[in-house]
Design an enzyme around this catalytic site. Structure first.
Site, PDB file in Angstrom:
ATOM      1  N   SER A   1       0.862  -1.183   0.000  1.00 20.64           N
ATOM      2  CA  SER A   1       0.000   0.000   0.000  1.00 20.64           C
ATOM      3  C   SER A   1       0.894   1.227   0.000  1.00 20.64           C
ATOM      4  O   SER A   1       2.072   1.140   0.387  1.00 20.64           O
ATOM      5  CB  SER A   1      -0.845  -0.004   1.280  1.00 20.64           C
ATOM      6  OG  SER A   1      -1.429   1.273   1.509  1.00 20.64           O
TER       7      SER A   1
ATOM      8  N   TYR B   1      -2.834  -1.329  10.452  1.00 20.33           N
ATOM      9  CA  TYR B   1      -2.736  -1.493   8.992  1.00 20.33           C
ATOM     10  C   TYR B   1      -1.403  -0.953   8.472  1.00 20.33           C
ATOM     11  O   TYR B   1      -0.694  -1.623   7.713  1.00 20.33           O
ATOM     12  CB  TYR B   1      -3.916  -0.771   8.328  1.00 20.33           C
ATOM     13  CG  TYR B   1      -3.991  -0.947   6.834  1.00 20.33           C
ATOM     14  CD1 TYR B   1      -4.611  -2.064   6.274  1.00 20.33           C
ATOM     15  CD2 TYR B   1      -3.452  -0.005   5.975  1.00 20.33           C
ATOM     16  CE1 TYR B   1      -4.681  -2.228   4.895  1.00 20.33           C
ATOM     17  CE2 TYR B   1      -3.518  -0.150   4.601  1.00 20.33           C
ATOM     18  CZ  TYR B   1      -4.138  -1.267   4.066  1.00 20.33           C
ATOM     19  OH  TYR B   1      -4.199  -1.416   2.702  1.00 20.33           O
TER      20      TYR B   1
HETATM   21  C1  BGC Z   1      -6.261   1.414   1.995  1.00 24.61           C
HETATM   22  C2  BGC Z   1      -7.428   2.231   1.491  1.00 24.61           C
HETATM   23  C3  BGC Z   1      -6.991   3.668   1.240  1.00 24.61           C
HETATM   24  C4  BGC Z   1      -5.714   3.736   0.426  1.00 24.61           C
HETATM   25  C5  BGC Z   1      -5.172   5.163   0.311  1.00 24.61           C
HETATM   26  C6  BGC Z   1      -5.118   1.557   1.021  1.00 24.61           C
HETATM   27  O1  BGC Z   1      -4.044   0.759   1.399  1.00 24.61           O
HETATM   28  O2  BGC Z   1      -6.658   0.056   2.143  1.00 24.61           O
HETATM   29  O3  BGC Z   1      -8.484   2.213   2.436  1.00 24.61           O
HETATM   30  O4  BGC Z   1      -8.023   4.362   0.557  1.00 24.61           O
HETATM   31  O5  BGC Z   1      -4.722   2.925   0.984  1.00 24.61           O
HETATM   32  O6  BGC Z   1      -5.139   5.827   1.527  1.00 24.61           O
END
Ligand code: BGC
Length: 270
Positions: free
Chosen positions: A155, A168
């Site tokens: 991410s 996360y």
């Molecule tokens: C998350 C999303 C978020 C995106 C940008 C991703 O890794 O799961 O919820 O919109 O990152 O912030």
């Protein structure tokens, strides 16, 4: 496109969390390039069936495999089943992941463990089994220049801190070093390990960020490209990373984020 031109013809790909969102997009994109896709899901068999149905409608093939990637026994079964069905595994897309958001001082240990358990430990367990199979098989000339490819779904939050999402962000920071370390460890065996770092992609995980016009306008402030990403944007990146076009690419995160990492707050400020 003729069969011969397909970039992943006959290669076997496990895509975890393939029943929805980015996983579904990646599964369809790999299948469209000739990969046989193991559509992994944890709970929603109906949605997984839909994905496999779409794959088959488009002329591709694969099968469904239920497994919770956070459970070692499930992961071992998934690899056993795949290898007994197709003989080997060429591509692992470590995609399954979730969010369980909370202010840090209110985050329960269950919330912490659940997110780390799927997003990080799940990637460790699947990658370990994939590496074992890649080592056993080695390079098969004519199939791929690599002995195997792993794509970790990371991410932008492997680098962007994210208030209210400590579990996360920590999991994705962990995925980054897991990916790089395995890439370094197995590069001599012609195994390639890379990540994709999606930004905001239109999927159920961030529904609240795009469901209303107001939320969407807010979100666009973070995206220089001025549009939300689609699962297909990530699918195309996955095909490239998995293919021999990326033969010399190892240990990177390919961000697919419309420029989210470009500090958009500085566009007209600073
Ligand atoms: C998350 C999303 C978020 C995106 C940008 C991703 O890794 O799961 O919820 O919109 O990152 O912030």
């Amino acid at each position: 496109m003729t069969t011969k031109n397909k970039k992943l013809q006959g290669q076997v790909a496990i895509v975890t969390g393939a029943s929805s969102g980015i996983g579904a997009g990646v599964a369809k994109a790999l299948a469209a390039e000739g990969a046989l896709v193991v559509v992994n899901y944890a709970s929603s068999v109906e949605k997984a069936e839909e994905v496999l149905h779409e794959i088959k409608q488009a002329g591709g093939d694969g099968f469904l495999c239920k497994a919770d990637v956070g459970k070692e026994a499930d992961v071992l079964d998934m690899f056993r089943e795949t290898i007994s069905h197709y003989g080997t595994v060429d591509i692992l897309v470590n995609n399954a992941g979730l969010q369980s958001d909370a202010k840090f001082h209110e985050m329960s240990v269950e919330q912490w463990n659940r997110v780390i358990g799927i997003n990080l430990t799940g990637q460790f367990l699947c990658a370990r089994e994939a590496i074992k199979e890649f080592m056993r098989r080695g390079v098969v000339p004519g199939r791929s220049a690599s002995a195997g490819k792993i794509i970790c779904m990371s991410s932008v939050h492997e680098v962007i801190p994210w208030a209210g999402h400590a579990n996360y962000a920590a999991s994705k920071g962990g995925v980054m070093m897991l990916m790089k370390t395995i890439a370094q460890e197995y590069a001599p065996l012609k195994i390639r390990v890379n990540s994709i770092g999606p930004g905001a992609i239109r999927t159920p995980i961030n529904y609240a960020a795009w469901q209303t016009p107001q939320a969407y306008q807010q979100l666009l402030k973070l995206i220089p490209a001025k549009r939300i990403g689609e699962a297909e944007d990530v699918g195309r990146a996955a095909v490239w990373l998995a293919s021999d076009d990326a033969e010399y690419v190892n240990g990177i995160t390919l961000f697919v984020d419309g420029g989210m990492l470009l500090y958009p707050g500085f566009e007209d400020n600073g």
